[in-house]
Structures are given as structure tokens and as C-alpha cells.
Design a protein around this motif. Structure first.
Motif, PDB file in Angstrom:
ATOM      1  N   TYR A 147      71.943   7.540 -15.676  1.00  0.00           N
ATOM      2  CA  TYR A 147      71.906   6.376 -16.561  1.00  0.00           C
ATOM      3  C   TYR A 147      70.733   5.452 -16.260  1.00  0.00           C
ATOM      4  O   TYR A 147      70.317   4.680 -17.135  1.00  0.00           O
ATOM      5  CB  TYR A 147      73.223   5.613 -16.460  1.00  0.00           C
ATOM      6  CG  TYR A 147      74.389   6.391 -17.017  1.00  0.00           C
ATOM      7  CD1 TYR A 147      74.394   6.831 -18.331  1.00  0.00           C
ATOM      8  CD2 TYR A 147      75.491   6.700 -16.219  1.00  0.00           C
ATOM      9  CE1 TYR A 147      75.462   7.557 -18.842  1.00  0.00           C
ATOM     10  CE2 TYR A 147      76.563   7.422 -16.724  1.00  0.00           C
ATOM     11  CZ  TYR A 147      76.545   7.849 -18.032  1.00  0.00           C
ATOM     12  OH  TYR A 147      77.600   8.570 -18.528  1.00  0.00           O
ATOM     13  N   ASP A 148      70.195   5.515 -15.031  1.00  0.00           N
ATOM     14  CA  ASP A 148      69.015   4.707 -14.748  1.00  0.00           C
ATOM     15  C   ASP A 148      67.805   5.230 -15.522  1.00  0.00           C
ATOM     16  O   ASP A 148      66.966   4.452 -15.992  1.00  0.00           O
ATOM     17  CB  ASP A 148      68.732   4.670 -13.248  1.00  0.00           C
ATOM     18  CG  ASP A 148      68.632   6.064 -12.637  1.00  0.00           C
ATOM     19  OD1 ASP A 148      68.993   7.052 -13.322  1.00  0.00           O
ATOM     20  OD2 ASP A 148      68.207   6.176 -11.474  1.00  0.00           O
ATOM     21  N   GLU A 149      67.718   6.564 -15.692  1.00  0.00           N
ATOM     22  CA  GLU A 149      66.662   7.136 -16.528  1.00  0.00           C
ATOM     23  C   GLU A 149      66.913   6.849 -18.005  1.00  0.00           C
ATOM     24  O   GLU A 149      65.973   6.632 -18.773  1.00  0.00           O
ATOM     25  CB  GLU A 149      66.549   8.647 -16.304  1.00  0.00           C
ATOM     26  CG  GLU A 149      65.839   9.036 -15.033  1.00  0.00           C
ATOM     27  CD  GLU A 149      65.474  10.519 -15.003  1.00  0.00           C
ATOM     28  OE1 GLU A 149      65.605  11.186 -16.060  1.00  0.00           O
ATOM     29  OE2 GLU A 149      65.066  11.001 -13.934  1.00  0.00           O
ATOM     30  N   PRO A 172      66.215   0.186 -14.134  1.00  0.00           N
ATOM     31  CA  PRO A 172      65.723   1.402 -14.801  1.00  0.00           C
ATOM     32  C   PRO A 172      64.837   2.228 -13.874  1.00  0.00           C
ATOM     33  O   PRO A 172      64.116   1.678 -13.041  1.00  0.00           O
ATOM     34  CB  PRO A 172      64.917   0.851 -15.986  1.00  0.00           C
ATOM     35  CG  PRO A 172      65.380  -0.561 -16.152  1.00  0.00           C
ATOM     36  CD  PRO A 172      65.768  -1.043 -14.793  1.00  0.00           C
ATOM     37  N   ASN A 173      64.920   3.534 -14.012  1.00  0.00           N
ATOM     38  CA  ASN A 173      64.151   4.451 -13.174  1.00  0.00           C
ATOM     39  C   ASN A 173      63.011   5.056 -13.989  1.00  0.00           C
ATOM     40  O   ASN A 173      63.229   5.931 -14.828  1.00  0.00           O
ATOM     41  CB  ASN A 173      65.072   5.546 -12.642  1.00  0.00           C
ATOM     42  CG  ASN A 173      64.337   6.520 -11.746  1.00  0.00           C
ATOM     43  OD1 ASN A 173      63.179   6.310 -11.381  1.00  0.00           O
ATOM     44  ND2 ASN A 173      64.998   7.606 -11.376  1.00  0.00           N
ATOM     45  N   PHE A 174      61.797   4.601 -13.725  1.00  0.00           N
ATOM     46  CA  PHE A 174      60.617   5.090 -14.454  1.00  0.00           C
ATOM     47  C   PHE A 174      59.859   6.163 -13.665  1.00  0.00           C
ATOM     48  O   PHE A 174      58.676   6.408 -13.934  1.00  0.00           O
ATOM     49  CB  PHE A 174      59.665   3.931 -14.758  1.00  0.00           C
ATOM     50  CG  PHE A 174      60.159   3.005 -15.831  1.00  0.00           C
ATOM     51  CD1 PHE A 174      59.907   3.265 -17.173  1.00  0.00           C
ATOM     52  CD2 PHE A 174      60.886   1.874 -15.503  1.00  0.00           C
ATOM     53  CE1 PHE A 174      60.369   2.411 -18.154  1.00  0.00           C
ATOM     54  CE2 PHE A 174      61.347   1.012 -16.480  1.00  0.00           C
ATOM     55  CZ  PHE A 174      61.087   1.282 -17.819  1.00  0.00           C
ATOM     56  N   ALA A 232      68.854  13.283 -20.015  1.00  0.00           N
ATOM     57  CA  ALA A 232      69.265  12.296 -19.018  1.00  0.00           C
ATOM     58  C   ALA A 232      70.747  11.950 -19.158  1.00  0.00           C
ATOM     59  O   ALA A 232      71.449  11.761 -18.160  1.00  0.00           O
ATOM     60  CB  ALA A 232      68.407  11.035 -19.154  1.00  0.00           C
ATOM     61  N   LEU A 233      71.224  11.887 -20.376  1.00  0.00           N
ATOM     62  CA  LEU A 233      72.648  11.604 -20.600  1.00  0.00           C
ATOM     63  C   LEU A 233      73.529  12.736 -20.070  1.00  0.00           C
ATOM     64  O   LEU A 233      74.577  12.496 -19.460  1.00  0.00           O
ATOM     65  CB  LEU A 233      72.914  11.384 -22.088  1.00  0.00           C
ATOM     66  CG  LEU A 233      72.470  10.033 -22.662  1.00  0.00           C
ATOM     67  CD1 LEU A 233      72.540  10.058 -24.184  1.00  0.00           C
ATOM     68  CD2 LEU A 233      73.327   8.905 -22.104  1.00  0.00           C
ATOM     69  N   ARG A 234      73.104  13.968 -20.297  1.00  0.00           N
ATOM     70  CA  ARG A 234      73.894  15.109 -19.833  1.00  0.00           C
ATOM     71  C   ARG A 234      73.948  15.181 -18.321  1.00  0.00           C
ATOM     72  O   ARG A 234      74.951  15.614 -17.742  1.00  0.00           O
ATOM     73  CB  ARG A 234      73.313  16.403 -20.402  1.00  0.00           C
ATOM     74  CG  ARG A 234      73.581  16.593 -21.894  1.00  0.00           C
ATOM     75  CD  ARG A 234      72.865  17.800 -22.437  1.00  0.00           C
ATOM     76  NE  ARG A 234      73.171  18.025 -23.852  1.00  0.00           N
ATOM     77  CZ  ARG A 234      72.528  18.883 -24.630  1.00  0.00           C
ATOM     78  NH1 ARG A 234      71.507  19.588 -24.135  1.00  0.00           N
ATOM     79  NH2 ARG A 234      72.884  19.029 -25.884  1.00  0.00           N
TER      80      ARG A 234
END
Length: 266
Positions: A237-239, A63-65, A231-233
Motif C-alpha cells: 500500500y505504500d507503493e 509513500p514509497n517511491f 502493487a494492490l495484489r
């Protein structure tokens, strides 16, 4: 007990077991048919979808924080939406529940109308109401609050009404015999019996509202859902996974607070 009576009891018990078994078989058959109609037993689709799922999972880990600071305010808005939506729900649900419950309704016709209105509220999903309220009052948290409150009123008022319907009738009869007004009967004989149940229902609905509030942002109703949709658009996907983990942490906190409140009220 005579042998005839004993045989009769055994026969009745056997009939009950057969009816229960038949009902269970019908439920199992309906569930199996529903799974079949929706394609659950289509193994080929799962096999063909496995590579895509594997690819998606690889893009979501780790995951990207990096943008976590920009999610604090949306998460705060999501929490505020859940609290405000719950407050409005309770304010609208209690009077409607008193009208809908058979033992507190003014008359049968009014009670039936109230139950029909509650069914109408429940029949429209929050996401649809969110779209309608966004069109009516614009973007932001307000349409999300209104959508949550309107939909949940139909559900919460139904639960409230069922709790009120099953109160002990003796205190009500005693209050009426003492010459209490309708309002006094409700405040002194009905509500004291159901307040713990109403509090439980309210807390559970608040927990649900937080999860639902996270989705409302997808249609422009504010909150963390807006960041999730962005983020989906952008296919980040990491976000997406980081936002989902943030939502999960907040859900666990809200559930913990709800559990603590329920223990305190018992």
C-alpha cells in the motif's frame, strides 16, 4: 397596467415558484432514497469500518517511491493512450454529430438512428470495453485506446450535436439561398460557429481520458494502471499511495495544459 393584469402576473409567478419548489422537493426525495438504498445512513457500517480504514491509511503513509523509475514508461503510455483516444474520438464524433444534429441530419430517420448508436456507445463503460478489446487484440495500450475512443464517441458526439443544433440558423439559410451545397453549408456556416465549443469539449475529454487511461491498465490495457494493480495484489500500500500521487501530479499537469489551451483558444 391594470390591477387585474398585475394580479394575474403575480399568480402566474407564484405558480412557477410552486412548480420549482415541487420539482426541487422531488429531486431531494429521490436523492435521499438513493442514499438510503445504498446504505449511506447505516452508521454501524461506518463505525465498524473505521479501524480498517485507519489501518489502511497507516500502511499507505509514507509513500514509497523506490520504484519510481519503473513508472515513467507506464505514465508515458497512459499519456499516449489519452491523446490517441481523444484523437480517434474527435475523428469519429464530428461526422456522427453532423448526422445526429436535427439541423444538419440528412433526414429525421437517419438522425434518430445516429442518436441511438451514440446512446449505445455511451451505455457500455470503458472498463467493459477494455476487457473486450483485450480479449480481441491482446494486452497493451491498443485495447485501452480503442475502449476510450468507442465509449467517448458516444458522449463527445452528443455534445458536438447539441452545439451544432443550437447554432444561429441565419448563416445556414443565407448559404442555402446562395446555392451552397450541403458540404459547403457545413464548412462555411456551421463549423465556424461551433469550433470554439468543439475545442473546449475536446480538451475537457482529453483531461478525462488521462484519468480514465490510468484505470484501463487494471484490465491489462497498459499504462500506469497495470503497476497500480500489481502493487494492490502484492498488498504494497505504500507503493499504491506513491503511484496515486504520481497520477495526481500528472493529472494536475494535464489539467493545467488543458486550461492554458482553452485560454489560448478564447
Amino acid at each position: 397596467m391594470t390591477s387585474v393584469a398585475l394580479e394575474s402576473i403575480i399568480a402566474i409567478d407564484g405558480q412557477r415558484r410552486l412548480r420549482r419548489l415541487g420539482a426541487a422537493c422531488v429531486v431531494l426525495l429521490v436523492c435521499t432514497l438513493a442514499l438510503f438504498v445504498t446504505g449511506f445512513f447505516d452508521a454501524q457500517r461506518f463505525i465498524e469500518g473505521a479501524p480498517a480504514i485507519q489501518q489502511l491509511a497507516s500502511e499507505m503513509v509514507p509513500p514509497n517511491f523506490a520504484r519510481w523509475e519503473q513508472w515513467v514508461i507506464p505514465l508515458r503510455d497512459t499519456l499516449a493512450m489519452s491523446i490517441a483516444g481523444t484523437a480517434l474520438t474527435v475523428l469519429a464524433s464530428l461526422p456522427l454529430a453532423l448526422i445526429a444534429a436535427p439541423n444538419t441530419a440528412p433526414n429525421r430517420v437517419v438522425g434518430r438512428i445516429a442518436r441511438t448508436i451514440l446512446a449505445a456507445f455511451r451505455s457500455v463503460p470503458e472498463i467493459i470495453l477494455g476487457i473486450l478489446f483485450v480479449a480481441a487484440v491482446g494486452f497493451g495500450a491498443l485495447p485501452g485506446v480503442l475502449a476510450l475512443a468507442l465509449h467517448s464517441t458516444g458522449m463527445v458526439a452528443k455534445f458536438f450535436a447539441e452545439a451544432i443544433e443550437h447554432v444561429d440558423p441565419k448563416p445556414l439559410e443565407a448559404a442555402k439561398a446562395a446555392g451552397a451545397s450541403r458540404f459547403q453549408v457545413i464548412t462555411h456556416a456551421v463549423l465556424p460557429q461551433v469550433l470554439p465549443q468543439l475545442a473546449d469539449i475536446t480538451i475537457y475529454r482529453w483531461e478525462y481520458h488521462f484519468r480514465a487511461s490510468a484505470v484501463m491498465g487494471i484490465v491489462g490495457a497498459g499504462g500506469i494502471g497495470f503497476e497500480l494493480m500489481a502493487a494492490l495484489r502484492l498488498i504494497k500500500y505504500d507503493e499504491v499511495s506513491a503511484i496515486l500521487l504520481s497520477i495526481l501530479i500528472c493529472v494536475l499537469v494535464v489539467d493545467g495544459i488543458g486550461s492554458a489551451l482553452r485560454k489560448h483558444l478564447k
